[in-house]
Design an enzyme around this catalytic site. Sequence first.
Site, short mmCIF file in Angstrom:
data_model
loop_
_atom_site.label_atom_id
_atom_site.label_comp_id
_atom_site.label_asym_id
_atom_site.label_seq_id
_atom_site.Cartn_x
_atom_site.Cartn_y
_atom_site.Cartn_z
N ILE A 1 0.86 -1.18 0.00
CA ILE A 1 0.00 0.00 0.00
C ILE A 1 0.90 1.22 0.00
O ILE A 1 2.06 1.16 0.39
CB ILE A 1 -0.97 0.01 1.21
CG1 ILE A 1 -0.22 -0.16 2.53
CG2 ILE A 1 -2.02 -1.08 1.05
CD1 ILE A 1 -1.14 -0.17 3.75
N ASP A 2 0.37 2.36 -0.46
CA ASP A 2 1.18 3.56 -0.61
C ASP A 2 1.73 4.06 0.72
O ASP A 2 1.17 3.76 1.78
CB ASP A 2 0.35 4.68 -1.25
CG ASP A 2 -0.12 4.33 -2.65
OD1 ASP A 2 0.55 3.54 -3.31
OD2 ASP A 2 -1.17 4.86 -3.06
N MET A 3 2.78 4.85 0.64
CA MET A 3 3.44 5.38 1.82
C MET A 3 2.47 6.09 2.76
O MET A 3 2.52 5.91 3.98
CB MET A 3 4.57 6.34 1.42
CG MET A 3 5.30 6.98 2.59
SD MET A 3 6.70 8.02 2.09
CE MET A 3 5.83 9.42 1.38
#
Length: 304
Positions: A137-139
């Site tokens: 998942i994105d930062m």
Amino acid sequence: MRQTFCVSGEEAGSRIDVYLAGVCMDLSRSHIQKLVKSQDVMVNGGAVKANYKVTAGDSVCLDIPQAVEPEITPEPMELDILYEDEDVILVNKPKGMVVHPAAGHYSQTLVNGLMDHCKGNLSGINGVVRPGIVHRIDMDTTGVLIVCKNDKAHNFVAAQLKEHLITRRYRAIVHGVIKEDSGTVDAPIGRHPADRKKMSVNHKNGRPAVTHYQVLQRFRQFTYIECCLETGRTHQIRVHMASIHHPLLGDKVYGPQKCPFLLQGQTLHAGVLGFVHPRTGEYMEFSAPLPEYFKELLIKLDNV
């Protein structure tokens, strides 16, 4: 790795870096420009400059040097572990943490912490940079993530991902008031044709992507929703919601540059993840609570 391309009449007139960025979807223009400079790009057997414009019939040969993977070291850190056994570990990832090492982020990633916690007992299918990582998942997205400790578990979970059998439900706040109570965005996602750092709905070169959404609460200018993924493309929820004119609050990549609240990236939380366990064959489901900033934001919106 060597690749050879023949320029068509429709592609003629493009700069060499623009042409290669169009036929090599996995390479950025900046990377291609470095390859041109180091003479790893040859046209009709000879080196060219970065401003060379291709012509119909040109034979373009691209040599991509073998990447040297950096050494990734274990780092002690506090991890919010939701569940762990000999095969898998479920982690609640905080905002601002990168999942695995990449350019500019070789330390303080989730992988660094997992390597220390698991004492090296992580699957090796994705190499030394992404041990155990089946999906990411994105930062600035928070929430539950599954990591595999051995190759057998990794292959089993990866197969479920490929067949869209893993339950993934996200919570998000989007701009605007969504009128319908639920809906589906079925639109292919691929690299943005003009900005290689972004994804976009791309009917020509995109891969199938389906996002289902349901309204949880409406505010004066925003809507709180739950999204259920059928597929797992890069930035899928962010791109899909922006494509129907409801970008995520705080998302400056796909939404407005100005945000009425002090936020660190998009308001997106991976709330639920369900899968069939690779050893027991039983379905298991785990949830991660909304982070404090998200809960406080909902209260603010409710009072506006």
